[in-house]
Design a protein around this motif. Structure first.
Motif, PDB file in Angstrom:
ATOM      1  N   VAL A   1      11.067  10.441  -1.114  1.00 47.79           N
ATOM      2  CA  VAL A   1      10.920  11.098   0.071  1.00 47.79           C
ATOM      3  C   VAL A   1      11.443  10.335   1.349  1.00 47.79           C
ATOM      4  O   VAL A   1      11.950   9.181   1.284  1.00 47.79           O
ATOM      5  CB  VAL A   1       9.305  10.933   0.404  1.00 47.79           C
ATOM      6  CG1 VAL A   1       9.033  11.488   1.593  1.00 47.79           C
ATOM      7  CG2 VAL A   1       8.769  11.944  -0.881  1.00 47.79           C
ATOM      8  N   LEU A   2      12.150  11.335   2.342  1.00 43.19           N
ATOM      9  CA  LEU A   2      12.862  10.793   3.450  1.00 43.19           C
ATOM     10  C   LEU A   2      12.206  10.483   4.521  1.00 43.19           C
ATOM     11  O   LEU A   2      11.149  11.578   4.958  1.00 43.19           O
ATOM     12  CB  LEU A   2      14.081  11.692   3.609  1.00 43.19           C
ATOM     13  CG  LEU A   2      15.016  11.798   2.664  1.00 43.19           C
ATOM     14  CD1 LEU A   2      16.313  12.661   2.825  1.00 43.19           C
ATOM     15  CD2 LEU A   2      15.741  10.489   2.036  1.00 43.19           C
ATOM     16  N   GLY A   3      12.240   9.454   5.437  1.00 42.68           N
ATOM     17  CA  GLY A   3      11.323   9.068   6.562  1.00 42.68           C
ATOM     18  C   GLY A   3      12.151   8.322   7.477  1.00 42.68           C
ATOM     19  O   GLY A   3      13.351   7.413   7.147  1.00 42.68           O
TER      20      GLY A   3
ATOM     21  N   ILE B   1       3.278   5.179   3.078  1.00 39.39           N
ATOM     22  CA  ILE B   1       3.093   5.612   4.282  1.00 39.39           C
ATOM     23  C   ILE B   1       1.767   5.650   4.740  1.00 39.39           C
ATOM     24  O   ILE B   1       1.066   6.512   5.432  1.00 39.39           O
ATOM     25  CB  ILE B   1       3.881   7.175   4.351  1.00 39.39           C
ATOM     26  CG1 ILE B   1       2.930   7.898   3.071  1.00 39.39           C
ATOM     27  CG2 ILE B   1       5.241   7.090   4.155  1.00 39.39           C
ATOM     28  CD1 ILE B   1       3.366   9.551   2.767  1.00 39.39           C
ATOM     29  N   THR B   2       0.914   4.733   4.127  1.00 40.31           N
ATOM     30  CA  THR B   2      -0.495   4.794   4.335  1.00 40.31           C
ATOM     31  C   THR B   2      -0.861   4.211   5.644  1.00 40.31           C
ATOM     32  O   THR B   2      -1.863   4.802   6.077  1.00 40.31           O
ATOM     33  CB  THR B   2      -1.066   3.786   3.244  1.00 40.31           C
ATOM     34  OG1 THR B   2      -0.679   2.410   3.542  1.00 40.31           O
ATOM     35  CG2 THR B   2      -1.041   4.073   1.816  1.00 40.31           C
TER      36      THR B   2
ATOM     37  N   GLY C   1       7.585  -1.154  11.154  1.00 41.83           N
ATOM     38  CA  GLY C   1       7.092  -1.292   9.763  1.00 41.83           C
ATOM     39  C   GLY C   1       6.852   0.080   9.145  1.00 41.83           C
ATOM     40  O   GLY C   1       6.193  -0.060   8.027  1.00 41.83           O
ATOM     41  N   ASP C   2       6.575   1.019  10.167  1.00 38.40           N
ATOM     42  CA  ASP C   2       5.952   2.169   9.723  1.00 38.40           C
ATOM     43  C   ASP C   2       7.090   3.276   9.422  1.00 38.40           C
ATOM     44  O   ASP C   2       8.256   3.292  10.097  1.00 38.40           O
ATOM     45  CB  ASP C   2       4.965   2.888  10.960  1.00 38.40           C
ATOM     46  CG  ASP C   2       3.758   2.165  11.124  1.00 38.40           C
ATOM     47  OD1 ASP C   2       3.524   1.358  10.027  1.00 38.40           O
ATOM     48  OD2 ASP C   2       3.364   1.879  12.225  1.00 38.40           O
ATOM     49  N   VAL C   3       6.782   4.161   8.702  1.00 40.88           N
ATOM     50  CA  VAL C   3       7.830   5.333   8.331  1.00 40.88           C
ATOM     51  C   VAL C   3       6.871   6.741   8.716  1.00 40.88           C
ATOM     52  O   VAL C   3       5.859   7.044   8.486  1.00 40.88           O
ATOM     53  CB  VAL C   3       7.996   5.320   6.755  1.00 40.88           C
ATOM     54  CG1 VAL C   3       8.652   6.617   6.248  1.00 40.88           C
ATOM     55  CG2 VAL C   3       8.510   3.892   6.330  1.00 40.88           C
TER      56      VAL C   3
ATOM     57  N   PRO D   1       0.886  -1.261  -0.012  1.00 47.87           N
ATOM     58  CA  PRO D   1       0.023  -0.061   0.055  1.00 47.87           C
ATOM     59  C   PRO D   1       0.865   1.185  -0.100  1.00 47.87           C
ATOM     60  O   PRO D   1       1.739   1.340   0.935  1.00 47.87           O
ATOM     61  CB  PRO D   1      -0.810  -0.233   1.366  1.00 47.87           C
ATOM     62  CG  PRO D   1      -0.909  -1.521   1.493  1.00 47.87           C
ATOM     63  CD  PRO D   1       0.318  -2.278   0.951  1.00 47.87           C
ATOM     64  N   ALA D   2       0.583   2.217  -0.850  1.00 47.61           N
ATOM     65  CA  ALA D   2       1.252   3.503  -1.107  1.00 47.61           C
ATOM     66  C   ALA D   2       0.416   4.636  -1.743  1.00 47.61           C
ATOM     67  O   ALA D   2      -0.604   4.310  -2.145  1.00 47.61           O
ATOM     68  CB  ALA D   2       2.473   3.009  -2.018  1.00 47.61           C
ATOM     69  N   TYR D   3       0.961   5.780  -1.465  1.00 52.20           N
ATOM     70  CA  TYR D   3       0.263   6.868  -2.144  1.00 52.20           C
ATOM     71  C   TYR D   3       1.264   7.280  -3.506  1.00 52.20           C
ATOM     72  O   TYR D   3       2.554   7.278  -3.345  1.00 52.20           O
ATOM     73  CB  TYR D   3       0.269   7.967  -1.144  1.00 52.20           C
ATOM     74  CG  TYR D   3      -0.852   7.720  -0.250  1.00 52.20           C
ATOM     75  CD1 TYR D   3      -2.135   7.389  -0.202  1.00 52.20           C
ATOM     76  CD2 TYR D   3      -0.504   8.132   1.478  1.00 52.20           C
ATOM     77  CE1 TYR D   3      -2.917   7.123   0.894  1.00 52.20           C
ATOM     78  CE2 TYR D   3      -1.199   7.954   2.345  1.00 52.20           C
ATOM     79  CZ  TYR D   3      -2.578   7.438   2.001  1.00 52.20           C
ATOM     80  OH  TYR D   3      -3.568   7.372   3.264  1.00 52.20           O
TER      81      TYR D   3
END
Length: 111
Positions: A86-88, A52-53, A93-95, A32-34
């Motif tokens: 994009v940096l995170g 980042i959903t 598992g979450d960004v 899953p992504a945007y």
């Protein structure tokens, strides 16, 4: 810790501040992504995808300033062309997206 690099290696990475102006679902993505459209001021507008959903809703991302690497080669992701990274910070598992503490001009460099 990752492999040690030289300062000259770091100076090759072009990290800029941009503002997310559009967020769309990316149903073709394996994870899953945007799909994001980001305004980098004088550098122009670039698109990318981000997984980042789980941490962000689309409406929370609009007009959010972020940091991104803008000098990677374009990368084809399915039918979508990613133009920046994009940096995170990965927290399990979450960004969590990296962003300036206060608003700055789009296209500002990170040094």
């Amino acid at each position: 810790m990752s492999k040690t690099i030289q300062f000259d290696d770091f100076t090759k990475v072009d990290i800029r501040v941009g503002t997310i102006t559009e967020v769309n679902d990316f149903p073709e993505a394996r994870t899953p992504a945007y799909q994001l459209t980001i305004d980098f001021g004088d550098l122009g507008v670039k698109k990318t995808s981000a997984q980042i959903t789980t941490r962000y809703k689309k409406e929370d991302l609009l007009n959010k300033q972020i940091l991104a690497i803008v000098n990677f080669p374009k990368k084809q992701i399915g039918k979508f062309m990613s133009e920046c990274l994009v940096l995170g910070a990965a927290d399990g598992g979450d960004v969590t997206l990296l962003n300036p503490e206060i608003p700055v001009k789009n296209g500002s460099t990170v040094s």
